[in-house]
Design an enzyme around this catalytic site. Structure first.
Site, PDB file in Angstrom:
ATOM      1  N   HIS A 203      52.986-134.717  29.518  1.00 12.12           N
ATOM      2  CA  HIS A 203      54.278-134.485  28.855  1.00 12.12           C
ATOM      3  C   HIS A 203      55.361-135.490  29.236  1.00 12.12           C
ATOM      4  CE1 HIS A 203      55.455-132.710  32.687  1.00 12.12           C
ATOM      5  NE2 HIS A 203      56.716-132.780  32.294  1.00 12.12           N
TER       6      HIS A 203
HETATM    7  C1  UD1 Z   1      61.889-131.857  30.683  1.00  8.01           C
HETATM    8  C2  UD1 Z   1      62.387-132.732  31.830  1.00  8.01           C
HETATM    9  C3  UD1 Z   1      61.174-133.225  32.629  1.00  8.01           C
HETATM   10  C4  UD1 Z   1      60.306-132.074  33.083  1.00  8.01           C
HETATM   11  C5  UD1 Z   1      59.933-131.187  31.894  1.00  8.01           C
HETATM   12  C6  UD1 Z   1      59.214-129.953  32.366  1.00  8.01           C
HETATM   13  C7  UD1 Z   1      64.442-133.969  31.320  1.00  8.01           C
HETATM   14  C8  UD1 Z   1      65.006-135.290  30.967  1.00  8.01           C
HETATM   15  N1  UD1 Z   1      63.100-133.901  31.334  1.00  8.01           N
HETATM   16  O1  UD1 Z   1      61.102-132.685  29.848  1.00  8.01           O
HETATM   17  O2  UD1 Z   1      61.633-133.909  33.787  1.00  8.01           O
HETATM   18  O3  UD1 Z   1      59.133-132.588  33.665  1.00  8.01           O
HETATM   19  O4  UD1 Z   1      61.133-130.781  31.204  1.00  8.01           O
HETATM   20  O5  UD1 Z   1      58.400-129.409  31.364  1.00  8.01           O
HETATM   21  O6  UD1 Z   1      65.159-133.044  31.578  1.00  8.01           O
HETATM   22  N2  UD1 Z   1      60.431-128.613  23.039  1.00  8.01           N
HETATM   23  C9  UD1 Z   1      60.080-127.542  22.262  1.00  8.01           C
HETATM   24  N3  UD1 Z   1      60.263-126.299  22.782  1.00  8.01           N
HETATM   25  C10 UD1 Z   1      60.769-126.060  24.018  1.00  8.01           C
HETATM   26  C11 UD1 Z   1      61.132-127.182  24.787  1.00  8.01           C
HETATM   27  C12 UD1 Z   1      60.957-128.455  24.292  1.00  8.01           C
HETATM   28  O7  UD1 Z   1      59.613-127.684  21.128  1.00  8.01           O
HETATM   29  O8  UD1 Z   1      60.899-124.896  24.430  1.00  8.01           O
HETATM   30  C13 UD1 Z   1      60.194-129.974  22.483  1.00  8.01           C
HETATM   31  C14 UD1 Z   1      61.358-130.494  21.646  1.00  8.01           C
HETATM   32  O9  UD1 Z   1      60.823-131.265  20.601  1.00  8.01           O
HETATM   33  C15 UD1 Z   1      62.082-131.391  22.622  1.00  8.01           C
HETATM   34  C16 UD1 Z   1      60.947-131.943  23.459  1.00  8.01           C
HETATM   35  O10 UD1 Z   1      60.020-130.882  23.558  1.00  8.01           O
HETATM   36  O11 UD1 Z   1      62.823-132.395  21.992  1.00  8.01           O
HETATM   37  C17 UD1 Z   1      61.356-132.403  24.843  1.00  8.01           C
HETATM   38  O12 UD1 Z   1      62.037-131.355  25.549  1.00  8.01           O
HETATM   39  P1  UD1 Z   1      63.086-131.720  26.720  1.00  8.01           P
HETATM   40  O13 UD1 Z   1      63.527-130.478  27.383  1.00  8.01           O
HETATM   41  O14 UD1 Z   1      64.125-132.628  26.209  1.00  8.01           O
HETATM   42  O15 UD1 Z   1      62.232-132.597  27.694  1.00  8.01           O
HETATM   43  P2  UD1 Z   1      60.812-132.309  28.345  1.00  8.01           P
HETATM   44  O16 UD1 Z   1      59.862-133.330  27.849  1.00  8.01           O
HETATM   45  O17 UD1 Z   1      60.459-130.882  28.205  1.00  8.01           O
HETATM   46  N1  UDP Z   2      52.707-124.883  33.896  1.00 15.28           N
HETATM   47  C1  UDP Z   2      52.446-123.649  33.286  1.00 15.28           C
HETATM   48  N2  UDP Z   2      51.834-123.659  32.062  1.00 15.28           N
HETATM   49  C2  UDP Z   2      51.458-124.795  31.428  1.00 15.28           C
HETATM   50  C3  UDP Z   2      51.733-126.044  32.065  1.00 15.28           C
HETATM   51  C4  UDP Z   2      52.363-126.044  33.296  1.00 15.28           C
HETATM   52  O1  UDP Z   2      52.756-122.597  33.848  1.00 15.28           O
HETATM   53  O2  UDP Z   2      50.915-124.716  30.319  1.00 15.28           O
HETATM   54  C5  UDP Z   2      53.379-124.882  35.202  1.00 15.28           C
HETATM   55  C6  UDP Z   2      52.634-125.609  36.297  1.00 15.28           C
HETATM   56  O3  UDP Z   2      51.677-124.753  36.908  1.00 15.28           O
HETATM   57  C7  UDP Z   2      53.754-126.019  37.231  1.00 15.28           C
HETATM   58  C8  UDP Z   2      54.903-126.289  36.286  1.00 15.28           C
HETATM   59  O4  UDP Z   2      54.590-125.603  35.068  1.00 15.28           O
HETATM   60  O5  UDP Z   2      54.113-124.937  38.075  1.00 15.28           O
HETATM   61  C9  UDP Z   2      55.016-127.759  36.030  1.00 15.28           C
HETATM   62  O6  UDP Z   2      55.885-127.986  34.997  1.00 15.28           O
HETATM   63  P1  UDP Z   2      55.835-129.283  34.101  1.00 15.28           P
HETATM   64  O7  UDP Z   2      54.515-129.938  34.221  1.00 15.28           O
HETATM   65  O8  UDP Z   2      56.300-128.887  32.747  1.00 15.28           O
HETATM   66  O9  UDP Z   2      57.009-130.172  34.713  1.00 15.28           O
HETATM   67  P2  UDP Z   2      57.140-131.130  35.971  1.00 15.28           P
HETATM   68  O10 UDP Z   2      56.638-130.427  37.166  1.00 15.28           O
HETATM   69  O11 UDP Z   2      56.412-132.402  35.654  1.00 15.28           O
HETATM   70  O12 UDP Z   2      58.611-131.405  36.018  1.00 15.28           O
END
Ligand code: UD1
Ligand code: UDP
Length: 355
Positions: A203
Site C-alpha cells: 500500500h
Molecule cells: C496512510 C498513511 C500511511 C499508512 C497508511 C496505513 C499518510 C500520508 N499515509 O496511507 O503512512 O501506512 O495510511 O494504512 O497519511 N481509501 C479508501 N478507503 C479508506 C481509506 C483510503 O478507499 O477507508 C483510499 C482512497 O482512495 C484514498 C487512498 O486509499 O485516496 C489513500 O488513503 P490515505 O489515507 O490518503 O493514504 P494511505 O495510502 O491509506
Molecule cells: N492490518 C490488518 N488488516 C489488513 C492489513 C493490515 O489488520 O488487511 C494491520 C496489520 O496487522 C498491522 C497494521 O494493520 O497491525 C498495519 O497497517 P498498514 O500496513 O495499513 O500501515 P503501516 O503500518 O504501513 O503504516
C-alpha cells in the site's frame, strides 16, 4: 490529566487499542477520529473487535491530496482543542493525521506526546518521513519503540522528553494473539493449511504511485509458485484497476482488508511475509515469520540487522529470489521491549513530565 488523542488510519487504531486501555485507568482521554480511513474494514472493524472506546469526535475528513487532507484535519482538530482545552495531545506514528494533530496542538501551546517517535527512513520523498520528522520536532514527550529511534532523535538534537518504552504494536500483538487463536476462522474460511501460503500486503505510496515499481511487484507475485494471499488496501485496489494490471493478480487470492484478529492469524501461519507495511514488518518479527520488505529502506533497521527481514526494493528478481531462498538465523533477540510499552508510557505521563 486530560489528554486528547488523534487517530485516523488503520495502524493508529491498533496502537490506540493498547494505549487507551491503560491510559484511561489514570487519565481522562478525549478520542478524536479524523476520518482519514473510513471504510468499515479500514476503521469500524478495529473499534468493534479491539474494543477501542468510541471516538468523542469524528471529523469525517476522508481522502484527499496531502495539502487538502492535512489542512482540513488541522482546521477541525484546532476547533476541538479550543473547545476541550486538554493538557496534552497524543499522536501515533507518521500519517497526515499525526502531523495535522501535532501542528494544531503546538500552535495552541498544548504539549504534544508522540508515540513511535524517532523512526527514520532517511528518505524525504516518503510522505511518512516528512510527517514523522516534523511531528518529532513539535513534540515535548517522545516515546521511542527502539534504541535506534532514541539515537535518531539525538542526532537531530532532540534529547529532552525522550524515553525508550518499547513498541505498542508488540503490546497489541501479545494481547490479541490468544484471542485470535480462539476467535479467528480465517484459515478455514479461505481453506488454507498453516504454512502453506505467503501473505502479502502492498500500500505504500512509493510502490503504488510508481507504475514501474507496482508492475515489478505484481509480476513477481504472479510468478510465485506458493499460493499468495493478498488483503488489498483500497489505495492499491484502485490503482491496479486504473493501470489495467488486474490480470497479474489472477493467480493471487485477493481479499478485502481483514480485521486485526484475522490478520495476525494469517501472519502467524504464513511461510513468509511479503510487504511494504511498517506494522507488518514488525509483526513478522513478533510472530517469528521471515519478512521480505519490498522497499529500498526501512525504519525498522534492527529486523534487517538481525537477519529476519530482507529488503528487496520493488525488484522482481530480488523478490522472487528472497521468496525462494531467504532464511533467517535461529536467534531472534528482543528488539521491541517487554510487551508493556503502554504501561511505561502512561507511567511517564503520570509523573507529570509533559510540558
Ligand atoms: C496512510 C498513511 C500511511 C499508512 C497508511 C496505513 C499518510 C500520508 N499515509 O496511507 O503512512 O501506512 O495510511 O494504512 O497519511 N481509501 C479508501 N478507503 C479508506 C481509506 C483510503 O478507499 O477507508 C483510499 C482512497 O482512495 C484514498 C487512498 O486509499 O485516496 C489513500 O488513503 P490515505 O489515507 O490518503 O493514504 P494511505 O495510502 O491509506
Ligand atoms: N492490518 C490488518 N488488516 C489488513 C492489513 C493490515 O489488520 O488487511 C494491520 C496489520 O496487522 C498491522 C497494521 O494493520 O497491525 C498495519 O497497517 P498498514 O500496513 O495499513 O500501515 P503501516 O503500518 O504501513 O503504516
Amino acid at each position: 490529566m486530560k489528554i486528547a488523542t488523534v487517530v485516523g488510519a488503520r495502524p493508529q487504531f491498533i496502537k490506540a487499542a493498547s494505549v487507551s486501555r491503560v491510559l484511561r485507568n489514570d487519565h481522562q482521554e478525549i478520542l478524536i477520529h479524523t476520518g482519514q480511513h473510513y471504510d468499515t474494514n479500514m476503521s469500524d472493524i478495529f473499534f468493534d473487535e479491539l474494543h477501542i472506546p468510541r471516538p468523542d469526535f469524528h471529523l469525517g475528513i476522508g481522502s484527499g491530496r496531502h495539502g487538502a487532507q492535512t489542512g482540513a484535519i488541522l482546521e477541525k482538530v484546532e476547533e476541538v482543542l479550543i473547545r476541550e482545552t486538554p493538557d496534552a495531545l497524543l499522536v501515533y506514528g507518521d500519517t497526515n493525521s499525526t502531523l495535522a494533530g501535532a501542528l494544531a496542538a503546538s500552535k495552541l501551546h498544548i504539549p504534544v506526546i508522540h508515540i513511535e517517535a524517532g523512526l527514520r527512513s532517511f528518505n524525504r520523498r516518503m510522505p511518512e518521513e516528512i510527517n514523522r520528522v516534523l511531528t518529532d520536532h513539535l513534540s515535548s514527550c517522545l516515546s521511542c519503540p527502539t534504541e535506534t529511534a532514541v539515537k535518531n532523535l539525538k542526532a537531530e538534537g532532540i534529547t529532552e522528553g525522550v524515553s525508550q518504552d518499547g513498541d505498542v504494536m508488540y503490546d497489541a500483538f501479545l494481547y490479541n494473539l490468544e484471542l485470535a487463536k480462539e476467535r479467528s476462522t480465517i484459515l478455514q474460511t479461505l481453506n488454507l493449511d498453516p504454512k502453506s501460503y505467503i501473505l502479502c500486503t502492498i500500500h505504500r505510496a512509493e510502490n503504488t504511485d510508481d507504475p514501474a515499481r507496482l508492475t515489478q511487484i505484481l509480476k513477481a507475485l504472479a510468478k510465485i509458485s506458493t499460493p499468495v494471499v493478498l488483503p488489498l488496501h483500497p489505495r492499491t485496489r484502485k490503482i491496479v484497476q486504473e493501470l489495467g494490471l488486474s490480470s497479474l493478480l489472477e493467480k493471487v487470492k485477493v481479499l478485502e482488508p481483514v480485521g486485526y484478529l484475522d490478520m495476525i492469524t494469517l501472519e502467524a501461519q504464513s511461510q513468509k511475509l511479503l510487504t511494504d507495511s511498517g506494522g507488518v514488518q514488525k509483526e513478522a518479527y513478533f510472530a517469528a515469520v521471515p519478512c521480505i520488505t519490498m522497499r529500498d529502506e526501512t525504519e525498522w533497521v534492527e529486523t534487517v540487522d538481525v537477519g529476519w527481514n530482507r529488503l528487496t526494493g520493488a525488484d522482481e528478481e530480488k523478490i522472487l529470489e528472497a521468496v525462494e531462498k531467504f532464511s533467517p538465523p535461529a536467534d531472534r533477540p528482543g528488539i521491541f521491549g517487554d510487551g508493556q510499552a503502554a504501561e511505561h508510557i502512561v507511567a511517564t505521563l503520570s509523573k507529570g513530565l509533559v510540558r
